[in-house]
Design an enzyme around this catalytic site. Structure first.
Site, mmCIF file in Angstrom:
data_model
loop_
_atom_site.group_PDB
_atom_site.id
_atom_site.type_symbol
_atom_site.label_atom_id
_atom_site.label_comp_id
_atom_site.label_asym_id
_atom_site.label_seq_id
_atom_site.Cartn_x
_atom_site.Cartn_y
_atom_site.Cartn_z
ATOM 1 N N TYR A 235 -12.320 15.765 20.815
ATOM 2 C CA TYR A 235 -10.812 15.073 21.092
ATOM 3 C C TYR A 235 -11.124 15.063 19.582
ATOM 4 O O TYR A 235 -9.939 14.526 19.041
ATOM 5 C CB TYR A 235 -9.914 14.414 22.343
ATOM 6 C CG TYR A 235 -9.812 14.872 23.731
ATOM 7 C CD1 TYR A 235 -8.321 15.793 22.977
ATOM 8 C CD2 TYR A 235 -10.457 14.678 24.355
ATOM 9 C CE1 TYR A 235 -8.375 16.439 24.694
ATOM 10 C CE2 TYR A 235 -10.047 15.870 25.510
ATOM 11 C CZ TYR A 235 -8.933 16.395 25.135
ATOM 12 O OH TYR A 235 -8.137 16.608 26.770
ATOM 13 N N GLU B 53 1.034 -1.293 -0.202
ATOM 14 C CA GLU B 53 0.002 0.224 0.218
ATOM 15 C C GLU B 53 0.715 1.176 0.077
ATOM 16 O O GLU B 53 -0.075 2.351 0.050
ATOM 17 C CB GLU B 53 -1.324 0.261 1.007
ATOM 18 C CG GLU B 53 -2.098 -0.923 0.784
ATOM 19 C CD GLU B 53 -2.543 -1.413 2.123
ATOM 20 O OE1 GLU B 53 -1.982 -1.185 3.402
ATOM 21 O OE2 GLU B 53 -3.376 -1.881 2.016
#
Length: 445
Positions: free
Chosen positions: A124, A78
């Protein structure tokens, strides 16, 4: 002889991230891959079939911006995906791709918003990830994914691959690790909340927390004595992990002081301790941030391949200096000022200076490589910066002069987290290894 691996600090930082992914159960077996764009534009990436828990710096592959294999073992299949994302994101240096279980599970759900696969459940998540587009399914290694990923990555630092897992880009490896971990935890929370009444952040709240992708840098003024340690190890490691760039100015402390007198204001300053103490007292530097950093003695070098000279005693040093065709030294740096005073004390100033090669600034050992001198005198760390110079020894103990170096934040930078992060990096215990490798010593207690 084994050729040293390029980008040793970047390799070490990438391996640390790979192992952190394994330790936090964000990858399993031989899944997942990590990449880091280096200062020369090449990309370090974990190799194909790698176990991220055991990968070593020497195992890493090197690819170019197009994803082509340049050196090292075969890269992850990848690699093209990492290259595509980095092409789309000039603000990013690091990419992490995992098959983490909760994010992978979400990627298999029906009914996902292709522009925003995970809802903004926590602050977050909104800060570290933002929006998460869902990319269509492509078989692992299918290079057609590259165009799709590159298009989406222009506007999004995190992507979710259908029936696969997340891809996160960030300015540094630490931020990429934090983001992929936050994404995994949010995916877990999302799955726990399915079928329940729950709320998400409002669009206004989410927008206020959206991550900034503007590049951040710190302006560093540094004495030449630690340039080798900075260039070879410390700054690459700092930028690779934090994503914070460093704009460095390297000159003798006296030259840096002239620039500061003329109005320049560094975020971080490394220089002779006494000079920094005066700047702190004057309010130019933040006095509370002043820290001892290292110290360095003066040495003598000859051209590589030339016969060694004896400088082990004061008498031997005098013979070497007075018999040399020309001695190169600098009168602007701390070592040059100390050496000029030493010549006076030894009673040989007129004889040596009558044929000396005086370097205004920079590395005196360069005068060995072009034939201007056959001896060079400077701080040991600066002599080491010239590979064609051979250090025959430090000045003997009875005439040695040590320069103590300290570091401090500029007064105007004391409130900013990025300069503070660089100061912590330069004063942390691992930095001492880099200083010692460059010929410096621990600061005198």
């Amino acid at each position: 002889m084994t050729t040293p691996l390029a980008h040793p600090a970047g390799r070490a930082a990438l391996v640390a991230t790979a192992r952190a992914l394994a330790d936090r159960s964000l990858v399993h077996g031989r899944t997942g891959n990590v990449s880091l764009r280096t200062g020369d534009g090449t990309i370090l990436i974990t190799p194909t079939g790698a176990d991220l828990a055991t990968v070593r710096p020497s195992d890493l592959s090197v690819i170019d911006a197009a994803g082509a294999h340049l050196e090292g073992p075969p890269p992850s299949k990848e690699a093209f995906l990492h290259a595509a994302v980095l092409r789309a994101r000039p603000d990013a240096r690091a990419v992490v791709h995992t098959h983490s279980p909760y994010a992978a599970a979400v990627s298999c759900l029906d009914g996902l918003d292709p522009d925003d696969a995970l809802p903004p459940l926590t602050a977050y998540y909104a800060m570290r990830v933002g929006r998460l587009p869902l990319l269509p399914y492509f078989a692992p290694g299918d290079v057609r994914l590259a165009a799709c990923a590159e298009e989406k990555a222009h506007a999004h630092a995190a992507l979710l691959l259908r029936h696969h897992g997340p891809v996160v880009a960030a300015p540094g490896l630490d931020a990429a690790l934090e983001a992929v971990e936050e994404l995994e935890q949010t995916a877990r929370i999302h799955l726990l909340l399915r079928g329940t009444d729950h709320s998400c952040l409002t669009e206004r709240q989410r927008t206020a927390l959206a991550p900034s992708h503007l590049p951040v840098s710190v302006r560093l003024f540094s004495a030449l004595a630690i340039k080798k340690a900075l260039d070879e190890t410390l700054l690459e490691a700092f930028t690779s992990t934090t994503g914070i760039g460093v704009d460095g100015v390297y000159e003798p402390t006296n030259v840096l002081l002239d620039q500061i007198e003329a109005g320049a204001r560094p975020d971080v300053l490394v220089g002779v301790t006494g000079a920094l103490e005066k700047l702190a007292a004057a309010g130019v530097l933040d006095a509370s941030s002043l820290r001892p950093l290292t110290r360095v003695g003066i040495g003598v070098a000859v051209p590589r391949g030339a016969p060694a000279v004896d400088v082990s005693t004061a008498d031997a040093l005098v013979r070497a200096l007075t018999s040399a065709r020309s001695v190169a030294y600098s009168r602007t740096g701390a070592s040059g000022v100390a050496f000029a005073a030493l010549l006076e004390r030894l009673g040989i100033a007129e004889e040596v200076n009558s044929r000396a090669t005086v370097v205004q600034k920079g590395f005196t050992a360069l005068a060995l490589t072009d034939g201007r001198a056959d001896l060079a005198v400077q701080q040991l760390s600066e002599l080491r910066f010239v590979p064609d110079a051979h250090i025959v020894g430090p000045l003997p103990g009875e005439v040695q002069h040590y320069t103590d170096l300290s570091v401090a934040l500029g007064a105007d930078a004391a409130h900013r987290p990025e300069p503070a992060a660089l100061l912590r990096h330069l004063t942390a215990a691992p930095a001492q290894d880099a200083y010692r490798a460059a010929g410096l010593e621990e600061p005198h207690p």
